[in-house]
Design a protein around this motif. Structure first.
Motif, PDB file in Angstrom:
ATOM      1  N   LEU A 768       0.755  -1.093  -0.141  1.00 21.72           N
ATOM      2  CA  LEU A 768      -0.217  -0.100   0.049  1.00 21.72           C
ATOM      3  C   LEU A 768       0.955   1.327   0.058  1.00 21.72           C
ATOM      4  O   LEU A 768       0.637   2.259  -0.784  1.00 21.72           O
ATOM      5  CB  LEU A 768      -0.892  -0.086   1.154  1.00 21.72           C
ATOM      6  N   PHE A 769       2.026   1.096   0.724  1.00 17.41           N
ATOM      7  CA  PHE A 769       2.893   2.541   0.914  1.00 17.41           C
ATOM      8  C   PHE A 769       4.225   2.221   0.095  1.00 17.41           C
ATOM      9  O   PHE A 769       5.275   2.975   0.256  1.00 17.41           O
ATOM     10  CB  PHE A 769       3.343   2.528   2.274  1.00 17.41           C
ATOM     11  N   LYS A 770       4.000   1.401  -0.864  1.00 20.79           N
ATOM     12  CA  LYS A 770       5.196   1.112  -1.781  1.00 20.79           C
ATOM     13  C   LYS A 770       5.762   2.405  -2.515  1.00 20.79           C
ATOM     14  O   LYS A 770       7.108   2.720  -2.682  1.00 20.79           O
ATOM     15  CB  LYS A 770       4.808   0.086  -2.893  1.00 20.79           C
ATOM     16  N   GLU A 771       4.848   3.378  -3.085  1.00 22.52           N
ATOM     17  CA  GLU A 771       5.578   4.325  -3.684  1.00 22.52           C
ATOM     18  C   GLU A 771       5.963   5.569  -2.616  1.00 22.52           C
ATOM     19  O   GLU A 771       7.254   6.039  -3.030  1.00 22.52           O
ATOM     20  CB  GLU A 771       4.294   5.393  -4.488  1.00 22.52           C
ATOM     21  N   LEU A 772       5.565   5.702  -1.428  1.00 24.96           N
ATOM     22  CA  LEU A 772       6.115   6.567  -0.348  1.00 24.96           C
ATOM     23  C   LEU A 772       7.434   5.899  -0.012  1.00 24.96           C
ATOM     24  O   LEU A 772       8.424   6.673   0.285  1.00 24.96           O
ATOM     25  CB  LEU A 772       5.264   6.732   0.950  1.00 24.96           C
TER      26      LEU A 772
END
Length: 856
Positions: A768-772
């Motif tokens: 879910l937070f891969k991009e961040l």
């Protein structure tokens, strides 16, 4: 004092004039007489049976005149005109009208004037009397001739002498009705009594008065020679004269000067002696005395020769007194300076002139050029010095608690007496060198009382010191009560309070005899002082026992000095000084043991190391800390000005100063060892990525700062605290060490946040937070490879990394909070009941619908 006289021309016997004198003796005497005590020839031979035959009524004018005479002559203490108006005149009238009444007295009783026939029967201090012969009628014209008047007061010997000698004595001497033998015995006893009474009466005035009897003086020498009894009585009187004159002359030989208080007083004594001798010479030339001596000489009496031969001795004594007065006159002016001295410090300046005058008298006078005659004069000088010193000391102030003032006064007295003795001895030695006669006076006799007085002053000084020590009586400062630490402190304070109260009781008992303290004539003070010292010794023993108990627990210099301060007022008491000096030495020994222990550790290099301190600078820092503690203790010792100086203090000072040198040398050695172990290639150790992957926790990031550089910065910081110079090669690094420290903490902060975020996210949440996470990884990746601690603008890069990590942390934090709220809502929905159904109840459809609606 009034005087009265009475003469009777009609009879053969003539009554001499009477004068009664009033003297201030310590007790009053009242004499009661009656007619039976008078000679028989004084009572009328024929007495009528009725009392009216002796009454002679007076006219009002005569009574008034007689009463006015009484008022005029009567002298009483406190007598006022108002008293006469309140006086009952019946006794006065009876005295003038009744021929049988011969005595009228007037006196003050309860502030009122009282008149009485006869002597009063109540105690009174002063009586004025009037006497007349029985059967004599008194009128205003013959009052002065027929009435004898006078006063009776405290002086019993004076008025008794006059009364017997001038009034009653002639009755016996001229009586014709007594048997010759009885009359002679009575007259002989009366002469003996009156002779003794004359000596007693005039002795208190310093006069030698020869008793002159009124017995037979009216007879011629030829008539007296024929009267054997009279000659015998005159012989007894002549013997008394000889003894009196001989006694006066022998006073010169036996030393009549016992205790002079000033050398100039000797002039007054010799002047009185001269007057007395001249008075005796004058009395021997009186016609009555000459008549008695001539009658005895013509009668062949053996007692006249000694009396005649003693006259040349009397003349010589008068001439000697005149010569001595001419020499003693030299002392008057120098001794005047001693009369106005109030401080013992002024004494030495006044002594030289007096000693010079004494030296002149010694060399020029044949009488005073003898040890026995000069010693009393020198003693009188010492007595005057002691009087000045005694008046300078105020014992009452000391008794009230002004011990410091008393000590000052007593010390001044001791110094004054010592300077007086020194001045005296110097001047006498000078006089012996230049004088023609050697000064042969024993100094030990002269200074005996001075030495005794100084001993008494030292006794009182001891009491004053004890007052400060045991009772805290110091008017110049406020001495606090002894205070003790520890769990037994209150108990020790109570013991000290009890001892203080006990001493105050002893002090009060001692000052009951304060008049004896400086009295060198009284030996009773020695016993009082001995008892005082014994009782004080018991208190000292109790204090020493208490101090021994307290000092057993002393294990450091600070506690030892505190304990000594609690007893500091006893340190200067001579009898306790040695004890507390030993305790002081024990405290010093504790400090000395610490110094020796530190020296031993330095010699064997056994200094303990602290785990949180750097290796080299830490060892030097521990040495410095130990020296700081020793310095504080040493300064504490130096600040104890109230402690007596001890020889051990100087030894400790040397040991302490040598220890300081050893510590400084050891610190320099440690510094040199550290400097030799330094790796000076600092840039190489800084040229590494600021972040690395942890070798102990795979996948975790850690700051990649060289641990050696961190230890090196700590070492330098501690060396700077010890005031050592930073090596030149390390100055740049040390100047930036604070910056590196801050950067290290920032790097540690964002690596800690990054590791924490990775730990709290599950695999699904990582997706879910891969991009961040990728954005943060992209920012941090240069720190793992290319960004080093030497990279320019490293602070900006670290701040950006921190911002990205903070952004990711806030996003995850918000996600976690929302996730928790959703879970909470779901749990609430799952716990809500749609309908409440009663047990064992069958519902119809409509009932169920209604029940469900009510539940909602």
């Amino acid at each position: 004092m009034e005087e009265g006289s009475s003469d009777e021309d009609t009879e053969k016997t003539q009554k001499p004039k009477v004068q009664f004198e009033s003297d201030n003796t310590p007790e009053a005497t009242v004499i009661k007489t009656d007619d039976s005590r008078l000679p028989k020839d004084s009572v009328p031979e024929e007495e009528e049976n009725t009392a009216d035959s002796n009454i002679r009524h007076k006219s009002p004018q005569e009574l008034n005149d007689l009463i006015e005479i009484i008022k005029k002559y009567t002298v009483l203490f406190g007598l006022k005109s108002d008293h006469w108006r309140e006086l009952d005149m019946k006794p006065v009238v009876k005295f003038f009208e009744d021929l049988d009444e011969d005595v009228l007295t007037l006196f003050m009783h309860k502030m009122k004037l009282v008149a009485k026939i006869g002597l009063p029967h109540v105690s009174t201090d002063f009586i004025f009397y009037y006497l007349k012969r029985k059967g004599t009628e008194i009128i205003p014209s013959n009052f002065n001739e027929e009435v004898i008047f006078g006063s009776i007061d405290f002086s019993a010997d004076g008025w008794t002498l006059k009364l017997l000698q001038e009034v009653y004595g002639p009755y016996f001497y001229q009586s014709r009705h007594l048997p010759p033998i009885i009359k002679n015995d009575i007259c002989m006893a009366l002469h003996e009594f009156l002779g003794n009474l004359t000596v007693i009466h005039f002795q208190k005035f310093g006069l030698t008065v020869l008793y002159l009897p009124n017995d037979g003086l009216e007879k011629s020498v030829e008539e007296a020679i024929n009267n054997v009894d009279l000659i015998k009585r005159w012989e007894s009187v002549a013997i008394r004269w000889f003894k009196q004159i001989e006694k006066v002359l022998k006073e010169n030989e036996t030393g009549f000067i016992e205790s002079l208080r000033n050398p100039s007083d000797l002039y007054t004594i010799w002047l009185k002696r001269l007057h007395n001798l001249c008075g005796i010479e004058h009395q021997l030339k009186l016609p009555s005395v000459v008549k008695i001596i001539r009658a005895l000489n013509n009668a062949g009496s053996s007692f006249t020769e000694p009396l005649i031969t003693i006259v040349p001795g009397l003349v010589n004594a008068i001439e000697e007194a005149k010569r001595n007065l001419s020499f003693l006159e030299l002392l008057i002016e120098p001794c005047k300076g001693l009369e106005y001295i109030t401080s013992p410090a002024e004494i030495p300046a006044k002594i030289p002139n007096i000693i010079l005058a004494l030296s002149i008298i010694w060399n020029c006078s044949s009488y005073f050029n003898q040890r026995d005659q000069m010693t009393p004069i020198c003693l009188s000088l010492s007595n005057r010095v002691l009087d000045i010193c005694s008046s300078h000391v105020n014992i009452d102030d000391i008794a009230e608690g002004k011990a410091v003032r008393g000590m000052t006064q007593l010390q001044e007295c001791i110094e004054g007496c010592l300077k007086y003795q020194l001045t005296y001895k110097k001047l006498i030695n000078a006089c012996n060198k230049h004088g023609k006669t050697f000064w042969d006076v024993d100094d030990r006799v002269i200074f005996k009382h001075c030495e005794l007085f100084m001993d008494r002053c030292r006794d009182v000084l001891e009491i004053c010191r004890d007052m400060i020590c045991f009772a805290r009586m110091d008017e110049t400062r406020d001495i606090q009560k002894p205070m003790f630490g520890g769990c037994q402190g209150r108990k020790h304070e109570k013991v000290m309070n009890k001892l203080e109260e006990k001493y105050k009781v002893i002090l009060k008992q001692t000052f009951k005899h304060k008049k004896l303290m400086l009295d060198t004539e009284s030996m009773e003070w020695n016993e009082i002082m001995l008892k005082y010292r014994q009782e004080v010794k018991h208190i000292e023993s109790a204090i020493e026992n208490l101090a021994t108990t307290i000092f057993k627990k002393v294990d450091c210099i600070e506690r030892g000095i505190e304990s000594l301060f609690s007893f500091h007022q006893f340190l200067y008491k001579p009898s306790m000084k040695a004890f507390f000096q030993r305790k002081y030495a024990e405290v010093l020994q504790v400090f000395n043991k610490e110094i020796i222990s530190t020296k031993t550790e330095l010699a064997h290099r056994r200094m303990k190391k602290h785990p949180k301190l750097p290796q080299f600078a830490g060892a030097a820092f521990i040495l410095n800390s130990k020296m700081e503690v020793l310095k504080q203790e040493f300064d504490m010792l130096n600040g104890t000005h109230w402690l007596p100086r001890d020889d051990m203090v100087y030894l400790i000072r040397e040991n302490y100063e040598s220890l300081i040198t050893l510590v400084k040398d050891r610190q320099k050695e440690i510094y040199e060892e550290w400097y030799s172990s330094i790796d000076h290639n600092i840039p190489m150790r800084l040229n590494r990525p600021i972040i690395a992957v942890s070798s102990t926790n795979p996948g975790k990031l850690v700051p990649n700062f060289d641990g050696y550089l961190r230890r090196l910065a700590t070492e330098i910081r501690y060396w700077k605290m010890l005031k050592f110079d930073v090596p030149p090669t390390l100055k740049t690094f040390y100047e930036k060490s604070s910056t590196y420290y801050l950067l290290y903490n920032r790097v540690y902060a964002f690596t800690r946040d990054y590791n924490f975020l990775c730990n709290v996210l599950s695999d699904s949440e990582l997706v879910l937070f891969k991009e961040l996470v990728l954005l943060v990884d992209d920012k941090i990746n240069p720190a793992l490879t290319t960004v080093t601690w030497l990279t320019p603008k490293l602070e900006k890069f670290v701040d950006e990394c921190c911002q990205h990590s903070y952004y990711l942390r806030d996003a995850i934090k918000e996600y976690k909070m929302i996730h928790l709220k959703i879970r909470e809502y779901c749990n609430n929905i799952g716990s809500v009941m749609l309908v409440t159904v009663k047990k064992d109840h069958k519902y119809s459809y409509n009932e169920l619908i209604i029940e469900q609606a009510n539940h909602r």
